[in-house]
Design a protein around this motif. Structure first.
Motif, PDB file in Angstrom:
ATOM      1  N   THR A 166      26.348 120.507  79.387  1.00 27.47           N
ATOM      2  CA  THR A 166      27.319 121.299  80.127  1.00 27.47           C
ATOM      3  C   THR A 166      27.734 122.442  79.207  1.00 27.47           C
ATOM      4  O   THR A 166      27.113 122.679  78.173  1.00 27.47           O
ATOM      5  CB  THR A 166      28.563 120.457  80.488  1.00 27.47           C
ATOM      6  OG1 THR A 166      29.277 120.139  79.273  1.00 27.47           O
ATOM      7  CG2 THR A 166      28.171 119.165  81.189  1.00 27.47           C
ATOM      8  N   ILE A 185      31.362 106.008  85.148  1.00 27.85           N
ATOM      9  CA  ILE A 185      31.259 107.290  85.854  1.00 27.85           C
ATOM     10  C   ILE A 185      30.233 108.178  85.155  1.00 27.85           C
ATOM     11  O   ILE A 185      29.398 108.837  85.799  1.00 27.85           O
ATOM     12  CB  ILE A 185      32.642 107.974  85.922  1.00 27.85           C
ATOM     13  CG1 ILE A 185      33.573 107.197  86.856  1.00 27.85           C
ATOM     14  CG2 ILE A 185      32.512 109.424  86.375  1.00 27.85           C
ATOM     15  CD1 ILE A 185      35.016 107.680  86.829  1.00 27.85           C
ATOM     16  N   TRP A 186      30.300 108.205  83.808  1.00 25.90           N
ATOM     17  CA  TRP A 186      29.304 108.979  83.036  1.00 25.90           C
ATOM     18  C   TRP A 186      27.895 108.457  83.303  1.00 25.90           C
ATOM     19  O   TRP A 186      26.962 109.236  83.537  1.00 25.90           O
ATOM     20  CB  TRP A 186      29.631 108.889  81.550  1.00 25.90           C
ATOM     21  CG  TRP A 186      28.517 109.368  80.660  1.00 25.90           C
ATOM     22  CD1 TRP A 186      28.185 110.669  80.372  1.00 25.90           C
ATOM     23  CD2 TRP A 186      27.569 108.558  79.957  1.00 25.90           C
ATOM     24  NE1 TRP A 186      27.100 110.709  79.524  1.00 25.90           N
ATOM     25  CE2 TRP A 186      26.700 109.431  79.257  1.00 25.90           C
ATOM     26  CE3 TRP A 186      27.375 107.181  79.849  1.00 25.90           C
ATOM     27  CZ2 TRP A 186      25.651 108.967  78.455  1.00 25.90           C
ATOM     28  CZ3 TRP A 186      26.328 106.713  79.049  1.00 25.90           C
ATOM     29  CH2 TRP A 186      25.480 107.605  78.363  1.00 25.90           C
ATOM     30  N   LYS A 231      22.019 109.617  88.335  1.00 23.00           N
ATOM     31  CA  LYS A 231      21.724 110.473  89.490  1.00 23.00           C
ATOM     32  C   LYS A 231      20.805 111.627  89.096  1.00 23.00           C
ATOM     33  O   LYS A 231      19.826 111.928  89.797  1.00 23.00           O
ATOM     34  CB  LYS A 231      23.027 111.009  90.073  1.00 23.00           C
ATOM     35  CG  LYS A 231      22.835 111.923  91.279  1.00 23.00           C
ATOM     36  CD  LYS A 231      24.172 112.451  91.789  1.00 23.00           C
ATOM     37  CE  LYS A 231      23.952 113.406  92.958  1.00 23.00           C
ATOM     38  NZ  LYS A 231      25.237 113.981  93.446  1.00 23.00           N
ATOM     39  N   LEU A 232      21.085 112.255  87.963  1.00 23.07           N
ATOM     40  CA  LEU A 232      20.249 113.370  87.508  1.00 23.07           C
ATOM     41  C   LEU A 232      18.841 112.899  87.185  1.00 23.07           C
ATOM     42  O   LEU A 232      17.853 113.593  87.485  1.00 23.07           O
ATOM     43  CB  LEU A 232      20.893 114.029  86.280  1.00 23.07           C
ATOM     44  CG  LEU A 232      22.226 114.755  86.532  1.00 23.07           C
ATOM     45  CD1 LEU A 232      22.841 115.196  85.214  1.00 23.07           C
ATOM     46  CD2 LEU A 232      22.013 115.961  87.444  1.00 23.07           C
ATOM     47  N   ARG A 260      24.962 115.988  78.213  1.00 21.96           N
ATOM     48  CA  ARG A 260      25.099 115.060  79.328  1.00 21.96           C
ATOM     49  C   ARG A 260      24.572 113.675  78.978  1.00 21.96           C
ATOM     50  O   ARG A 260      24.771 112.728  79.727  1.00 21.96           O
ATOM     51  CB  ARG A 260      24.355 115.600  80.561  1.00 21.96           C
ATOM     52  CG  ARG A 260      24.961 116.869  81.146  1.00 21.96           C
ATOM     53  CD  ARG A 260      24.318 117.203  82.488  1.00 21.96           C
ATOM     54  NE  ARG A 260      24.915 118.370  83.115  1.00 21.96           N
ATOM     55  CZ  ARG A 260      24.455 119.604  82.978  1.00 21.96           C
ATOM     56  NH1 ARG A 260      23.375 119.834  82.230  1.00 21.96           N
ATOM     57  NH2 ARG A 260      25.060 120.618  83.567  1.00 21.96           N
ATOM     58  N   THR A 270      26.756 106.788  85.919  1.00 25.59           N
ATOM     59  CA  THR A 270      26.342 107.081  87.297  1.00 25.59           C
ATOM     60  C   THR A 270      25.874 108.527  87.432  1.00 25.59           C
ATOM     61  O   THR A 270      24.865 108.816  88.097  1.00 25.59           O
ATOM     62  CB  THR A 270      27.512 106.813  88.263  1.00 25.59           C
ATOM     63  OG1 THR A 270      27.917 105.441  88.135  1.00 25.59           O
ATOM     64  CG2 THR A 270      27.116 107.100  89.696  1.00 25.59           C
ATOM     65  N   ARG A 271      26.583 109.428  86.777  1.00 28.60           N
ATOM     66  CA  ARG A 271      26.222 110.844  86.833  1.00 28.60           C
ATOM     67  C   ARG A 271      24.857 111.075  86.178  1.00 28.60           C
ATOM     68  O   ARG A 271      24.005 111.799  86.712  1.00 28.60           O
ATOM     69  CB  ARG A 271      27.304 111.671  86.146  1.00 28.60           C
ATOM     70  CG  ARG A 271      27.180 113.169  86.330  1.00 28.60           C
ATOM     71  CD  ARG A 271      28.502 113.855  86.006  1.00 28.60           C
ATOM     72  NE  ARG A 271      29.019 113.477  84.705  1.00 28.60           N
ATOM     73  CZ  ARG A 271      30.232 112.961  84.496  1.00 28.60           C
ATOM     74  NH1 ARG A 271      31.056 112.762  85.509  1.00 28.60           N
ATOM     75  NH2 ARG A 271      30.638 112.660  83.282  1.00 28.60           N
TER      76      ARG A 271
END
Length: 672
Positions: free
Chosen positions: A304, A92-93, A99-100, A309, A95-96
């Motif tokens: 964040t 999940i990390w 995406k960025l 990130r 993928t995030r």
């Protein structure tokens, strides 16, 4: 005398060279006896000449017990790491982050970020250290603290032989981050002769580094590993590999495991084998850190409110044990929540003796099948520094005594109310633990930061001076305090001075100090930044609040209910009448189109001599500018200070306006 000085300098360099080989590289080049001869010769020369050079290894351990720790403001913030408990959360990390990166590359197709690669390192379980070197000399060492301000522990850190007092890099100021640890073999040897054996290596290291007597720190024979250059005057690394190599070349001990992977799948594939090795190391590790390798990608991804990130900590599965549940007590928190705490037969888990476990709430007891578990064998789990958790019974038989939930408050006797899975005491006027907890929270460092205050102070003031509300603190007098046990003249004056100092506070800290249910530091900062005035916030409606970042319906209702409560309104009014003045920064002033920065997207890079980048950013935002962290086609202006790097180069390549003359910048600001 000149010959003696040169001889001492040569001896010092030779001793530090041997220290590096012995303590950092684990490759001793001479015997202990020969090392002692060198050291004794230096001591003799210092005594004969009356001269001790500042970098002499004879000065590593101070003779004086310190009076206290001075606060130290880090030049660059020390961040915590987000956590992944399993491979799904790791993906999940990833993928995030992907995406960025893809979004950035879509907008910057002429200079895209490289394909993601990853670095994997051990996550040491010790005390975070932040070292400051000025032109090669160790001038400060501190704890992490709250990430912005830590405690200066230079005298203690100087006792760690693997930490260099001088490094080859001498071109400016750098901050280096790592972890102070106690090797497991050292702990074992220490405990063989210790009057009070140490429980575990982590607490042994943390306790030693925060001991005011450096000789105690020295006796623990600590070690340290380093993994990050957090701040430099202008030094830049292309990727994490280059940073690690810099640390090695400057005599720092780095992780024995630093692996680079071209894909997240390859990195994830190694997690199980590294996890299996965790107990083969001579030090505690509580996970594996996975970082994006490329520095420019890190800058684009940014942070964040709490975490970078571009990095995540993959936490090892918690270790479990079987023991006997002896009893369950019910504790009252500052919000009135009643929490069950289980006492178990003491059991050792990963070097820590566990006697108490959390049970969360009455619903948790039912869900885990623990309703009839008193006297039965149960599973418990300890995960890192988290309070051990009681998981469930070993057997499914109802062979134990019943855990009976209270119907009245164990402290004040008031009837309890069940809200969801939690029991609450609603008596906020006379329930002692609630009142003491609220006052202690109000005075804490992240709240009103009232120095010298503790829960013991809150309990004493409650019992002897009837202090039941935070506002009561500001009614205290010297005559009240001086008559209390353990309150001498100095302590009484210090507390009154701290209270007076706390009256000037920022709004977000004040809101956090009030203890609004379901809110934390991030939420109170959002509220302060949006409303910038206490009374405007107190009049807010749920509909207004849910429009703000990360505030949902339950939290909005909690905030509104809190400020509509007459009890809270009276308390706040008394605080304001006592002189407490919560203030927020002025809202940005919207300037007209004549202002050269109005409506412009600006990137700051390099070191500015006229003021810090944060201060400059706030000044520009007040003029209507938008400050961003990366250069793109949408950037209007790049303000470049000394040692500006890739952002300046990219701005020049894209033909973006660059302001690199500080006099010109001052003129544009109207301050020349």
């Amino acid at each position: 005398m000149t010959d003696s000085m040169e001889t001492m300098k040569a001896l010092i360099e030779e001793i530090y060279s041997h220290n590096h080989l012995y303590y950092t590289m684990d490759q001793p080049s001479i015997s202990d006896a020969d090392y002692d001869l060198l050291y004794d010769r230096l001591v003799a020369m210092e005594k004969a000449t009356g001269i001790t050079l500042p970098n002499s290894p004879t000065q590593r351990v101070g003779d004086q017990i310190l009076k206290g720790f001075d606060p130290h403001r880090h030049k660059s913030r020390l961040w915590s790491l987000d956590k992944a408990q399993n491979k799904d959360e790791l993906m999940i990390w990833y993928t995030r982050a992907s995406k960025l990166v893809n979004e950035y590359n879509d907008q910057n197709d002429e200079d895209p970020l490289p394909p993601l690669s990853f670095v994997m390192e051990l996550k040491f379980d010790g005390l975070t250290l932040n070292l400051t070197y000025d032109h090669g000399e160790l001038v400060q060492a501190s704890t992490r603290g709250n990430g912005v301000i830590g405690e200066g522990i230079l005298a203690q850190v100087k006792t760690i032989r693997s930490i260099p007092s001088e490094i080859p890099y001498r071109d400016g100021i750098i901050e280096v981050q790592g972890e102070g640890i106690m090797n497991l073999s050292v702990l074992e040897e220490y405990n063989k002769t210790a009057i009070e054996p140490l429980k575990n290596a982590r607490n042994a290291a943390a306790g030693a580094l925060r001991n005011l007597n450096p000789k105690v720190t020295d006796s623990r024979k600590l070690n340290a590993y380093f993994y990050q250059v957090g701040y430099t005057d202008g030094l830049r690394f292309e990727n994490h590999e280059a940073m690690v190599e810099f640390l090695r070349n400057n005599r720092f001990k780095v992780s024995p495991l630093v692996q680079v992977f071209d894909s997240i799948e390859a990195a994830a594939g190694e997690l199980d084998s590294i996890t299996a090795m965790r107990h083969t190391y001579d030090f505690l590790i509580d996970g594996i850190v996975i970082k994006i390798n490329d520095t420019r990608t890190r800058e684009v991804l940014g942070y964040t409110d709490k975490f970078p990130r571009w990095a995540i900590a993959y936490k090892f599965e918690a270790e479990e044990a079987i023991t006997t549940l002896l009893s369950v007590s019910w504790e009252v928190g500052r919000t009135g929540k009643i929490t069950p705490v289980a006492k178990v037969e003491p059991v050792d888990i990963a070097g820590v003796t566990v006697q108490n476990c959390t049970l969360n709430n009455v619903g948790d007891i039912e869900r885990k099948g623990l309703k009839h578990a008193l006297g039965s064998q149960v599973f418990i789990r300890r995960s890192n520094d988290v309070i051990p958790e009681l998981l469930g019974k070993v057997t499914e038989e109802m062979d134990g005594e019943e855990i009976v939930a209270p119907v009245s408050c164990p402290s004040c006797g008031s009837v309890l109310e069940l809200k969801g899975a939690h029991l609450f005491c609603l008596n906020r006027v006379e329930c002692r633990p609630q009142l003491i907890g609220r006052i202690t929270h109000f005075a804490s460092r992240d709240a009103m930061d009232i120095e010298t205050f503790s829960i013991m102070t809150a309990e004493q003031l409650y019992a002897e001076l009837n202090v039941k509300d935070p506002a009561d603190l500001y009614d205290l007098t010297f005559e009240d305090l001086i008559k209390l046990e353990r309150f001498g003249d100095k302590k009484a004056k210090n507390l009154l001075a701290s209270l007076e100092k706390s009256k000037q506070c920022d709004l977000s800290s004040f809101l956090y100090a009030l203890g609004i249910p379901n809110t934390g530091k991030t939420t109170t900062r959002v509220l302060a930044d949006h409303y910038r005035d206490l009374h405007k916030l107190m009049a807010a409606t749920p509909e207004e609040l849910v429009a703000l970042y990360d505030i949902g319906g339950i939290m909005a209702d909690s905030i509104v209910s809190f400020f509509r409560d007459p009890l809270m309104q009276r308390s706040i009014d008394r605080l304001l009448q006592a002189g407490v003045t919560p203030v927020s920064e002025e809202a940005p002033v919207i300037m007209n189109a004549d202002n050269p920065f109005f409506g412009k997207t600006i990137v700051l890079t390099g070191t500015l001599s006229i003021m810090g980048r944060d201060e400059m950013g706030k000044k520009l935002e007040a003029l209507g500018a938008k400050i961003t962290g990366s250069v793109s086609k949408k950037t209007d202006i790049v303000i470049a200070g000394e040692s500006a790097g890739s952002k300046l180069t990219k701005a020049q390549d894209l033909g973006i306006r660059v302001i690199d003359n500080e006099q010109e910048l001052l003129e544009m600001l109207g301050e020349a």
